[in-house]
Design a protein around this motif. Structure first.
Motif, mmCIF file in Angstrom:
data_model
loop_
_atom_site.group_PDB
_atom_site.id
_atom_site.type_symbol
_atom_site.label_atom_id
_atom_site.label_comp_id
_atom_site.label_asym_id
_atom_site.label_seq_id
_atom_site.Cartn_x
_atom_site.Cartn_y
_atom_site.Cartn_z
ATOM 1 N N ALA A 142 7.271 -3.942 13.049
ATOM 2 C CA ALA A 142 6.880 -3.989 11.641
ATOM 3 C C ALA A 142 5.368 -4.120 11.503
ATOM 4 N N LEU A 143 4.743 -4.930 12.352
ATOM 5 C CA LEU A 143 3.292 -5.131 12.286
ATOM 6 C C LEU A 143 2.539 -3.835 12.558
ATOM 7 N N VAL A 144 2.905 -3.123 13.611
ATOM 8 C CA VAL A 144 2.201 -1.879 13.962
ATOM 9 C C VAL A 144 2.360 -0.837 12.852
ATOM 10 N N LEU A 145 3.569 -0.683 12.346
ATOM 11 C CA LEU A 145 3.803 0.310 11.295
ATOM 12 C C LEU A 145 3.117 -0.088 9.996
ATOM 13 N N ALA A 146 3.053 -1.384 9.688
ATOM 14 C CA ALA A 146 2.365 -1.831 8.467
ATOM 15 C C ALA A 146 0.873 -1.534 8.550
ATOM 16 N N LEU A 147 0.270 -1.758 9.701
ATOM 17 C CA LEU A 147 -1.157 -1.446 9.868
ATOM 18 C C LEU A 147 -1.400 0.058 9.752
ATOM 19 N N SER A 148 -0.476 0.851 10.273
ATOM 20 C CA SER A 148 -0.591 2.313 10.144
ATOM 21 C C SER A 148 -0.510 2.732 8.683
ATOM 22 N N ALA A 149 0.404 2.100 7.930
ATOM 23 C CA ALA A 149 0.541 2.416 6.507
ATOM 24 C C ALA A 149 -0.689 1.980 5.731
ATOM 25 N N LEU A 150 -1.294 0.857 6.128
ATOM 26 C CA LEU A 150 -2.518 0.392 5.467
ATOM 27 C C LEU A 150 -3.638 1.422 5.612
ATOM 28 N N VAL A 151 -3.807 1.941 6.797
ATOM 29 C CA VAL A 151 -4.837 2.965 7.020
ATOM 30 C C VAL A 151 -4.501 4.236 6.228
ATOM 31 N N ALA A 152 -3.221 4.567 6.132
ATOM 32 C CA ALA A 152 -2.811 5.772 5.414
ATOM 33 C C ALA A 152 -3.171 5.720 3.941
ATOM 34 N N THR A 153 -3.253 4.514 3.352
ATOM 35 C CA THR A 153 -3.619 4.428 1.930
ATOM 36 C C THR A 153 -5.018 4.991 1.679
ATOM 37 N N PHE A 154 -5.898 4.891 2.674
ATOM 38 C CA PHE A 154 -7.240 5.461 2.521
ATOM 39 C C PHE A 154 -7.198 6.983 2.547
ATOM 40 N N LEU A 155 -6.203 7.560 3.221
ATOM 41 C CA LEU A 155 -6.063 9.013 3.241
ATOM 42 C C LEU A 155 -5.625 9.551 1.889
ATOM 43 N N VAL A 156 -4.873 8.742 1.142
ATOM 44 C CA VAL A 156 -4.284 9.198 -0.119
ATOM 45 C C VAL A 156 -5.195 8.929 -1.300
ATOM 46 N N ASP A 157 -5.752 7.715 -1.388
ATOM 47 C CA ASP A 157 -6.532 7.327 -2.562
ATOM 48 C C ASP A 157 -7.561 6.280 -2.152
ATOM 49 N N LYS A 158 -8.735 6.731 -1.735
ATOM 50 C CA LYS A 158 -9.778 5.808 -1.283
ATOM 51 C C LYS A 158 -10.222 4.879 -2.406
ATOM 52 N N ASP A 159 -10.302 5.406 -3.621
ATOM 53 C CA ASP A 159 -10.754 4.576 -4.746
ATOM 54 C C ASP A 159 -9.808 3.400 -4.971
ATOM 55 N N ALA A 160 -8.496 3.660 -4.904
ATOM 56 C CA ALA A 160 -7.525 2.581 -5.092
ATOM 57 C C ALA A 160 -7.670 1.532 -4.007
ATOM 58 N N ALA A 161 -7.890 1.976 -2.772
ATOM 59 C CA ALA A 161 -8.041 1.032 -1.665
ATOM 60 C C ALA A 161 -9.264 0.157 -1.854
ATOM 61 N N PHE A 162 -10.369 0.745 -2.287
ATOM 62 C CA PHE A 162 -11.592 -0.041 -2.466
ATOM 63 C C PHE A 162 -11.513 -0.953 -3.691
ATOM 64 N N ILE A 163 -10.799 -0.533 -4.724
ATOM 65 C CA ILE A 163 -10.573 -1.422 -5.872
ATOM 66 C C ILE A 163 -9.791 -2.649 -5.431
ATOM 67 N N ALA A 164 -8.746 -2.427 -4.629
ATOM 68 C CA ALA A 164 -7.958 -3.552 -4.125
ATOM 69 C C ALA A 164 -8.808 -4.472 -3.264
ATOM 70 N N LEU A 165 -9.686 -3.902 -2.444
ATOM 71 C CA LEU A 165 -10.569 -4.720 -1.618
ATOM 72 C C LEU A 165 -11.517 -5.550 -2.478
ATOM 73 N N ALA A 166 -12.004 -4.968 -3.570
ATOM 74 C CA ALA A 166 -12.900 -5.704 -4.463
ATOM 75 C C ALA A 166 -12.183 -6.896 -5.103
ATOM 76 N N VAL A 167 -10.920 -6.674 -5.535
ATOM 77 C CA VAL A 167 -10.127 -7.775 -6.102
ATOM 78 C C VAL A 167 -9.911 -8.848 -5.044
ATOM 79 N N TYR A 168 -9.635 -8.427 -3.848
ATOM 80 C CA TYR A 168 -9.441 -9.343 -2.739
ATOM 81 C C TYR A 168 -10.700 -10.193 -2.508
ATOM 82 N N ALA A 169 -11.847 -9.534 -2.546
ATOM 83 C CA ALA A 169 -13.107 -10.236 -2.289
ATOM 84 C C ALA A 169 -13.357 -11.328 -3.332
ATOM 85 N N VAL A 170 -13.075 -11.031 -4.594
ATOM 86 C CA VAL A 170 -13.249 -12.027 -5.658
ATOM 87 C C VAL A 170 -12.307 -13.214 -5.437
#
Length: 485
Positions: A422-450
């Motif tokens: 589950a851990l390996v596949l989850a990390l693979s899926a996390l990277v895949a989100t950048f392939l689909v929608d980089k803006d969404a990934a960076f928005i989520a990172l910004a919320v995380y940072a706050v």
């Protein structure tokens, strides 16, 4: 005379501040058995069968999405079995946050809880936009704008949750049953039109490495299809959030997780093949309502397609309704333990976390009304989900290694190998989100940072030691210290 004087009644000790604090933050226990919990697990996800998954065809073709679905289904199955063990160990409303808190410390607990919260606040906002689109396309109520639908959904369904958890989960079970029945009826109708030649009818990108009729966008297309394959299962991991309100959670939680995952896997298989085979992958790859398109083709609406269209609305309502529940319980647990402002965990006379329901609901309505971009918000939710999956799987591994003698009423089949998968596949899926929608990934990172800045500067210094998840972690620390002595 002195003998006639009655003795003074005993003075009851004043309640401690800790007990008073927790008394104002309690949920209604024993409200949900395994059947309601199973319905909750299916309700979280069922809207994904009606729309969204098909966009993966545009990213990977039939073969790419099929392989991605098998891999993501494997990830969720492994994660669900890991969570079944963890939820039997710690049956509290904290869910993933509580598991990670013991395994990975306060930072790990906060990182996990925040990721889950991102998923369960953004996903309802995305789904209510889809509900508005459905209502408008069906011509219901004569609406030409969707914001009244958004407002009505949040007000009505938050109201049901405020009424009581038992009533809310029974409502969810009924709506979910309607949606599942509709999927089965759809499949019967669609399979009568099944044509295997339509499965690989998407034009091949000959420049893509490893491309073929089954993989028109090559090997990389499999990876890009991960986030859409997740739509067949996204949310099922939220069942443990109902642990404090469950009947006999140690027994019912693993049972509900296993059964709901089995139902979802079956629905994914049936829906995927029936819809794609009825009209072809190319016809439904960009459709907002792929099941309706699969039934209608070029022939126009039929009685069955209209039924499925309305049933799709029921599926969206089921997921919207249950995700509101999940978000409120994760917020409740984080607030009760002091990770978020404590007033958010106050409960009403009916034992509902009213601010934990109303405030995320108001935020979700504002996001939906302001943006109208459901796909973007759902991609942000997927980003948060994959982070939480990786951290929850890691928590299972750490607890198995560090505390092998911890009482485990239920043990994950395969043990650490299952959670490592589950851990390996989850990390693979996390990277895949950048392939689909980089803006969404960076928005989520910004919320995380706050959120992390708030935790680092303030809340980690004001945690509530008497909260169940914190007590569980403190017990582990005390046991470890005794062992060293």
């Amino acid at each position: 005379m002195a003998d006639d004087i009655a003795p003074a009644p005993p003075v009851s000790p004043a309640p401690s501040p800790e007990s008073t604090y927790l008394e104002r933050r309690t949920l209604r226990r024993g409200s949900a058995g395994w059947l309601l919990l199973t319905g909750l697990g299916v309700a979280y996800v069922v809207s994904g069968d009606f729309s969204g998954w098909n966009i993966g065809l545009a990213e990977g073709g039939f073969g790419g999405l099929a392989i991605a679905t098998v891999l993501m289904g494997t990830m969720y199955a492994c994660l669900v079995f890991s969570l079944a063990e963890l939820s039997a160990i710690l049956p509290t409303a904290g869910g993933g946050y509580g598991f990670a808190r013991r395994a990975l410390g306060p930072w790990g607990g906060f990182l996990t809880g925040t990721a889950i919260l991102i998923e369960y606040i953004l996903a309802p906002a995305a789904i209510v936009i889809f509900i508005g689109d459905y209502v408008e396309s069906l011509g219901l109520f004569g609406l030409t704008s969707s914001w009244p639908v958004y407002l009505g959904c949040f007000v009505i369904f938050i109201g049901v949750h405020l009424w009581g958890v038992g009533e809310a989960l029974r409502f969810s079970l009924v709506v979910t049953a309607i949606a599942v029945a509709a999927l089965l009826i759809f499949a019967v109708g669609a399979f009568t039109e099944f044509d295997a030649s339509g499965l690989d009818d998407i034009a091949v990108d000959t420049a893509a490495a490893g491309s073929s009729s089954w993989l028109p966008f090559g090997i990389l297309g499999i990876w890009a299809a991960f986030p859409f394959a997740m739509w067949f299962f996204l949310g099922v991991e939220g069942v443990p959030l109902a642990a404090e309100e469950a009947k006999d959670p140690v027994r019912s939680m693993p049972k509900a997780l296993a059964i709901s995952m089995g139902i979802l896997a079956l629905l994914a298989l049936i829906t995927f093949f029936a819809a794609t085979g009825a009209q072809g992958a190319d016809a439904i790859k960009a459709a907002g309502n792929p099941l309706v398109v699969a039934l209608e083709g070029d022939g126009g609406p039929t009685a069955l397609s209209r039924f499925v269209n309305y049933a799709g609305l029921a599926g969206l309502v089921a997921s919207f309704f249950s995700l509101i529940y999940a978000g409120s319980r994760q917020l409740f647990a984080l607030s009760r333990a002091g990770y978020l402002p404590r007033f958010l965990s106050l409960t009403s006379r009916r034992k509902a976390p009213y601010l934990g329901l109303v405030i995320p609901g108001a935020l979700g309505f504002a996001l939906a009304a302001a943006s109208g971009n459901g796909a973007r918000m759902l991609n942000i939710a997927v980003f948060g989900a994959t982070i939480s999956y990786a951290l929850m799987a890691l928590s299972h591994i750490v607890l198995r290694r560090r505390e092998p003698d911890l009482a485990r009423p239920y043990r994950t089949p395969g043990g650490v190998l299952t959670s490592a998968t589950a851990l390996v596949l989850a990390l693979s899926a996390l990277v895949a989100t950048f392939l689909v929608d980089k803006d969404a990934a960076f928005i989520a990172l910004a919320v995380y940072a706050v959120a992390l800045a708030y935790f680092a500067i303030y809340s980690r210094h004001h945690l509530v030691a008497s909260a169940p998840e914190e007590e569980f972690a403190a017990l582990a620390a005390a046991e470890a210290e005794l062992a060293r002595d």
